[in-house]
Scaffold this motif. Structure first.
Motif, short mmCIF file in Angstrom:
data_model
loop_
_atom_site.label_atom_id
_atom_site.label_comp_id
_atom_site.label_asym_id
_atom_site.label_seq_id
_atom_site.Cartn_x
_atom_site.Cartn_y
_atom_site.Cartn_z
N PRO A 25 71.36 -33.67 -14.25
CA PRO A 25 71.18 -34.74 -15.24
C PRO A 25 71.45 -36.13 -14.70
O PRO A 25 70.74 -37.08 -15.03
N VAL A 26 72.48 -36.28 -13.86
CA VAL A 26 72.81 -37.59 -13.32
C VAL A 26 71.71 -38.07 -12.37
O VAL A 26 71.29 -39.23 -12.42
N ALA A 27 71.24 -37.18 -11.52
CA ALA A 27 70.16 -37.55 -10.59
C ALA A 27 68.90 -37.91 -11.34
O ALA A 27 68.17 -38.84 -10.96
N VAL A 28 68.63 -37.18 -12.41
CA VAL A 28 67.45 -37.46 -13.22
C VAL A 28 67.52 -38.87 -13.80
O VAL A 28 66.52 -39.60 -13.83
N LEU A 29 68.72 -39.29 -14.24
CA LEU A 29 68.89 -40.64 -14.77
C LEU A 29 68.63 -41.70 -13.70
O LEU A 29 67.98 -42.71 -13.96
N CYS A 30 69.14 -41.45 -12.49
CA CYS A 30 68.89 -42.40 -11.39
C CYS A 30 67.40 -42.51 -11.10
O CYS A 30 66.87 -43.62 -10.91
N ILE A 31 66.72 -41.40 -11.10
CA ILE A 31 65.28 -41.38 -10.82
C ILE A 31 64.52 -42.08 -11.95
O ILE A 31 63.61 -42.87 -11.72
#
Length: 225
Positions: A25-31
Motif C-alpha cells: 500500500p505504501v509503495a502504491v501511494l508513492c507510485i
C-alpha cells in the motif's frame, strides 16, 4: 577496521534496498503520487518511507543488541527462520496484484511536506509488520553478529554505518523508482506494477532460498567430498 565499516555500510545498503522493493500500500501511494502529481512528490513520499523504515531498523538493531547472547547462540536457527520468512514474503509479493489498489487511489492536492508526513505516519503505523520483516533481512545479511550489534564504541560506530547504509539503500530505491516511473509516465500502465511484483517476489524468494541453503552448507561443509 575500515574494511569492516565498509562491509557494514554495504550490508546495511542491501537490507535497505531489499526491505523497500515490495509493492504494498505504501509503495502504491508513492507510485500514484508520481503519476498524478510529479516526480518530486513521489521522491519525497519515498524518502518519508525510508525515514520511517530507518527508525524501525534502529529499533531492530537495538533489539539485537539487547539479546546479543541469545542471538549468537541460536544464530544458525535464526538465519534459517529468517530465510524461510523471506521466501514466504517473496511468494506473497509474487502473488499480489496491486492494480486494483492503484486504480482506487486518488492523490489530492497537498504540499511536499504533507506528502512526506502522511506517508511517514502510515509506514510507522505498520511497525508490527515492518520490524519482523527488517529483522529477517538482518539475519539474511548476517547483521545479527556481535561485531555489529555489540557493546562499546566499536559496536556503536559499526551500527551507525549499518543504519546509514540502510537509509541510503532505501532512499536510493525510492528515488530510482519514482524517477523511472516519471520518465515513462506516458507509457506507464498499472499492469506494469504486476510485473514489478513478480520480479521483486522472485528475487526476494531466491534470496531466502540462498540463505537457507548457504546456512546448511556452512553446517555441513564436508558433505559431498
Amino acid at each position: 577496521m575500515t574494511l569492516g565499516i565498509l562491509n557494514d555500510l554495504i550490508r546495511g545498503f542491501c537490507v535497505g534496498v531489499a526491505a523497500s522493493i515490495t509493492v504494498g500500500p505504501v509503495a502504491v501511494l508513492c507510485i500514484q503520487r508520481t503519476l498524478s502529481k510529479s516526480r518530486r512528490s513521489g521522491i519525497v513520499s519515498g524518502i518519508g518511507v525510508a525515514c520511517a523504515d530507518t527508525f524501525m531498523a534502529m529499533a531492530a538493531l537495538f533489539f539485537y543488541s539487547m539479546l546479543q547472547t541469545q542471538i549468537e547462540q541460536y544464530n544458525t536457527l535464526l538465519r534459517v527462520i529468517g530465510g524461510i520468512f523471506v521466501v514466504i514474503v517473496g511468494v506473497y509479493i509474487f502473488t499480489q496484484n496491486p492494480v486494483p489498489q492503484i486504480r482506487r487511489n486518488r492523490a489530492g492536492k497537498s504540499s511536499l511536506w504533507q506528502d512526506f508526513a502522511s506517508i511517514f505516519g502510515l509506514t510507522i503505523a505498520n511497525f508490527i509488520m515492518v520490524i519482523p520483516y527488517i529483522l529477517a533481512f538482518f539475519a539474511v545479511f548476517k547483521i545479527s553478529s556481535g561485531e555489529v550489534a555489540g557493546t562499546g564504541i566499536g559496536g556503536f560506530v559499526r551500527a551507525v554505518f549499518v543504519i546509514a547504509g540502510f537509509f541510503t539503500g532505501a532512499s536510493a530505491w525510492w528515488t530510482l523508482l519514482a524517477s523511472v516511473i516519471s520518465l515513462f509516465r506516458r507509457r506507464f500502465r498499472p499492469r506494469h506494477m504486476l510485473t514489478i511484483n513478480h520480479v521483486a517476489g522472485l528475487l526476494i524468494g531466491l534470496l531466502g532460498i540462498y540463505t537457507i541453503l548457504s546456512t546448511f552448507f556452512s553446517i555441513f561443509p564436508h558433505v559431498g567430498h
